[in-house]
Design a protein around this motif. Sequence first.
Motif, short mmCIF file in Angstrom:
data_model
loop_
_atom_site.label_atom_id
_atom_site.label_comp_id
_atom_site.label_asym_id
_atom_site.label_seq_id
_atom_site.Cartn_x
_atom_site.Cartn_y
_atom_site.Cartn_z
N TRP A 70 0.95 -1.18 -0.06
CA TRP A 70 -0.04 -0.01 0.08
C TRP A 70 0.76 1.26 -0.09
O TRP A 70 0.40 2.33 0.13
N ASP A 71 2.23 1.10 0.10
CA ASP A 71 2.92 2.25 -0.11
C ASP A 71 4.26 1.93 -1.24
O ASP A 71 5.31 1.76 -0.52
N PRO A 72 3.65 1.46 -2.23
CA PRO A 72 4.86 1.03 -2.99
C PRO A 72 5.88 1.94 -3.70
O PRO A 72 5.74 3.01 -3.62
N LYS A 73 7.29 1.47 -3.81
CA LYS A 73 8.20 2.34 -4.43
C LYS A 73 8.87 1.53 -5.47
O LYS A 73 10.03 1.12 -5.72
N PRO A 74 8.07 1.79 -6.57
CA PRO A 74 8.60 1.16 -7.89
C PRO A 74 9.83 1.69 -8.36
O PRO A 74 10.67 0.71 -9.08
N ILE A 88 -0.47 -0.05 -9.70
CA ILE A 88 -1.59 0.38 -10.64
C ILE A 88 -2.42 1.59 -10.09
O ILE A 88 -2.20 1.97 -8.70
N LYS A 89 -3.11 2.18 -11.11
CA LYS A 89 -3.79 3.34 -10.31
C LYS A 89 -4.94 3.09 -9.92
O LYS A 89 -5.52 1.81 -9.98
N THR A 90 -5.33 3.75 -8.94
CA THR A 90 -6.85 3.39 -8.19
C THR A 90 -8.00 4.35 -8.86
O THR A 90 -7.67 5.00 -9.70
N ASN A 91 -9.15 4.35 -8.15
CA ASN A 91 -10.15 5.04 -8.94
C ASN A 91 -9.98 6.30 -7.72
O ASN A 91 -11.03 7.26 -8.11
N VAL A 92 -9.00 6.70 -7.43
CA VAL A 92 -8.52 8.10 -6.82
C VAL A 92 -7.57 8.72 -7.40
O VAL A 92 -6.59 7.87 -7.51
N ASP A 93 -7.73 9.96 -7.98
CA ASP A 93 -6.54 10.50 -8.68
C ASP A 93 -5.32 10.37 -7.64
O ASP A 93 -5.47 10.93 -6.55
N GLY A 94 -4.19 10.05 -8.07
CA GLY A 94 -2.95 10.34 -7.21
C GLY A 94 -2.68 9.30 -6.33
O GLY A 94 -1.48 9.42 -5.92
N ILE A 95 -3.45 8.34 -6.08
CA ILE A 95 -3.08 7.30 -5.20
C ILE A 95 -2.92 6.01 -6.01
O ILE A 95 -3.74 5.53 -6.95
N LEU A 100 -0.38 -6.01 -7.08
CA LEU A 100 -1.17 -7.02 -6.28
C LEU A 100 -2.60 -6.94 -5.78
O LEU A 100 -3.34 -7.66 -5.30
N PHE A 101 -2.83 -5.65 -5.91
CA PHE A 101 -4.16 -5.09 -5.27
C PHE A 101 -5.20 -4.73 -6.27
O PHE A 101 -5.62 -3.59 -5.91
N PRO A 102 -5.51 -5.28 -7.29
CA PRO A 102 -6.28 -4.74 -8.20
C PRO A 102 -7.72 -4.35 -7.84
O PRO A 102 -8.31 -3.46 -8.34
N ALA A 105 -7.85 -1.26 -5.71
CA ALA A 105 -7.68 -0.23 -6.28
C ALA A 105 -9.06 0.41 -6.84
O ALA A 105 -9.00 1.65 -6.88
N ARG A 106 -10.11 -0.41 -7.20
CA ARG A 106 -11.18 0.08 -7.53
C ARG A 106 -12.03 0.49 -6.35
O ARG A 106 -13.30 1.02 -6.59
N GLN A 107 -11.78 0.47 -5.16
CA GLN A 107 -12.48 0.85 -3.77
C GLN A 107 -11.54 1.92 -3.25
O GLN A 107 -12.11 2.37 -2.12
N ALA A 108 -10.63 2.56 -3.82
CA ALA A 108 -9.92 3.63 -3.05
C ALA A 108 -10.47 4.61 -2.60
O ALA A 108 -10.15 5.47 -1.47
N ASP A 109 -11.72 5.03 -3.07
CA ASP A 109 -12.64 6.07 -2.68
C ASP A 109 -13.04 5.81 -1.15
O ASP A 109 -13.63 6.63 -0.75
#
Lengths: 452, 532
Positions: A70-74, A88-95, A100-102, A105-109
């Motif tokens: 949840w704090d990736p450092k690619p 991967i991008k989430t449904n919130v801009d900038g996060i 591993l957490f697709p 990512a769709r619930q980030a709001d």
Amino acid sequence: MKRQPIRRRGGLTRRQALRQGALGAAAIVVGERLAAPARADAPATPPPEAKARSVIQVFLWGGMSHSDTWDPKPDAGHDYTGQFNRVIKTNVDGIVLSDLFPQLARQADKFSIIRGMTHGNNGHETAAYLMQTGHMPGERLAYPSIGAVFALFKGYQAGYKGLIPPYVVLTRPQGRFSEAGFLGSKFKPFATGGDPNAQRFEVEGVIARGISDARQQARRELLGAVNALPQAASDHPELTLSAECRDQAYDLILGEGKAVFDLSKEDPKLRERYGRHTFGQSCLVARRLVEAGVPYVVINYPGGWDTHSNHFQTMQRQCPQLDQGLASLLQDLHDRGLLSTTIVWCCGEFGRTPKVDWQPPWNGGRNHYGKVNSVVVAGGGFKGGCVVGATDKKGEEVVDRPVYPIDLLGSIYELAGIDPDAQLPHPLGYDARVLAPGEAGAKSTGRLKEIM
Amino acid sequence: MLGGCGWRYSAAVAGLVAASESSVPRQVFENPVFDPPLTELDRRVYPELEKLGVRPVLCSDAVFLRRLYIDVLGTLPDPAEVEAFLADTNANKRAEWIERALERPEFADYWAMKWGDLLKIKAEFPVNLWPNAAQAYHRWVVESLRNNKPYDRFVREMLVANGSNFRVGPVNFYRAVQNRTPEGWASAVALAFMGTRTDAWPSNRLAGMAAFSSEIAIKPTKELKEEIICWDPDRTLTAGGTNAPPPGPRQAELPDGTVVELRGDRDPREVFADWLTTPTNAWFATAIANRVWSWLMGRGIAHEPDDLRPDNPPSIPALLRPPGAETVGSKFDLRHLIRLILCSRTWQHSSVASAADLARMEGRFAFYPMRRLDAEVLIDAINKVTGTAELYTSPIHEPFTFVQETKIAVSLPDGSITSPFLELFGRPPRATGMENERSNRPIPAQWMHLLNSSHIQRKIETSPRLAAIVSTGRPPRDIACALYLAALSRPPTEAELVRIEEYARRGVARGRELWNDVLWALLNSDEFVYRH
């Protein structure tokens, strides 16, 4: 004769408290707390208004890596990321999250990520104690975990009437410290045992294999017929209490209460969505328990995160299940209108070393890292779609908004309407509080106001 | 199989069954005609009872034997022992069986469990002794009890111990204290051996006593988690430590107010131990007499037994006056103290009492106190009756603690080695050394476990002992009788046999399943689960 409670830490002057508990920025926050009237003569303040009715805690025993999740450092380089260098991008801009957490990512709001979680403790049991009590492990009292505190303030003594005990653990207790602390066994969690992903979820003590309800009833009558001691001493207080407890047990064994554990009542499609594995179905049971009004549910992740070795394989196996279960839980709670009154929080006792240990015997593992951890919080008054705090480029240091255990737990208590300064009943009458910012070594930067 | 056998009654055990057909359960538990003379202890209790107008009834022989085994050995008597005792016609048989029980090997294991709680023998959180240190400490306690080491020596060896925590068991007294400061150690000594809580002391008394433990050093070695506890008068090992006291001769103050000059020529702990274990020191003898009494009688004469203070008076002052005289008189022979209590009528009182009587006679020991079996004793009893075993584990890896399945819970050396059952049933966390850490108060979850868990269910269904009893092809009444002897340490009454026959006739369960149900009922009866 009842003695007055002995004040061991209470009754500090404000200056003493500042000197003991406050370091740097913490001083301001602790100072604010103590600006209230001195504890000793404070009138009973009404509890804060409760937004959260229930809590679901997903505990990742062993300590999950923060930098792989949840704090990736690619961009930290192969020595740090190993094979996990995609986000991967989430449904919130900038996060962004690790890929591993697709589903999450769709619930980030719906949730926020605390990336500045820190306490510096690298021992499993001491860090787990710290994360779940908010108290420093060096203190001489063994404090109850947050779940036991909920059982005290939201359980039977506080008007809870449910048949299911107020503090439930799916499916096994941690056992590395006594979760009820000095509150005693009455406040220990009810551990379900069994496997919710099995054909029949055999909740220990509630649903027994091979015993029909008719035989259960017949047995109860047999026991009544041969139970000689109460026949001789019918109103002995010990036996009266025993009979009451047995009757309550039967309310669950033979009554309606156990239906909450019957997952066959759920839509099979929904069960699939949660994932047909122990963790996914545990999340579904947790939702059912919350629907039934249980104040505190813990899911101890069925599998460890103590990945000194086999790190990458373990993460590849477990993260998708964690992703599926947790994301489905948030979505389902939201769909049923329960998320606004249910806090969900998920983390382990610490993060893991951001730099991979390639040396034998670890051969690509990550070790304990109390300095940095990530926590997911959602619902019950916590805002979604936010990130609290930040770490450096390699995930080794918190560079913005450190969050200490007392800050996280204090925020949860506040949202649930539990006064973090409330007295806990210590058997010796010691001055013991839900949280105690004045403990030696305790640090605080204040509640998570930015997401409350 | 029931269909084939008639309900015949075996002549061999017929004599054991209460003659009365009318099912008066009181007669199972009481012996209204047994009237032994008063002992010295009784002569201090009975005047109080006479004031209340009661002459207590003693327990039945069957209850006596079960109580003796549970209170002294933490285990159930074997059916053969029950039959032998009930058949014994010697008028003095209770005293003789008390003597035999005190000599059995289980004695040391069971009392070491109690001391383990008090001394906080636990590898991990919160006292963190570490596994091999916990084992060494426990081994020393067991050996001390087995050899009936005089109590004053037992305590003294802890107080003045020096050496490695892995090699010298008693040094762990100082390590099993969360607050490792002179004050913390003084509080631990006061709680364990003086039965008093320093929180209730005048403020200067603790400081005066703490001076005696101010020259202790804890020194690490190169071995992981090994520590040397030693006297360090020059503070070379504690330099810069948090507990370095000011140099030069200093004053310490004994809890009785005597001021002692500490000159650095003698370990102050020895000076303190000399004072503590002096036969005339009431703090010491009273505390242990009161504590042993409470372990056997369910409450202290002064209660709680670790809360002795002037404003918490004993319920029967004569029992503690002259203070602990029996203890001192016997040269601190703990077995002798236990023997005196067991041989009294008072310990042998019936537990059958009404709520009103209990309220009226609180603290007067007119009835033996009913209380749920300790967690360890309860699971051992279930395992013994069913012939099954239990897995105990400790989560500490280095070195990994492996506990063989035959080990009984009572003899577990280390509070970190545990099982979900022990946790559920209130085994103490060994955090504070307080008596009230152990909770035997029932909660519904415990009854759910006993009534309906797969854990207990499996033990009954797979019980090799039940299988052996059933497979003998004995008549059903004999089987029922064997189960009663095994589980409840007594034969069933005629009325009870009839009730089991009635249950069999309902046809809810047949064959082995029927006996599973009967054993299940006995294991869930209050008579099984409670000391009575």
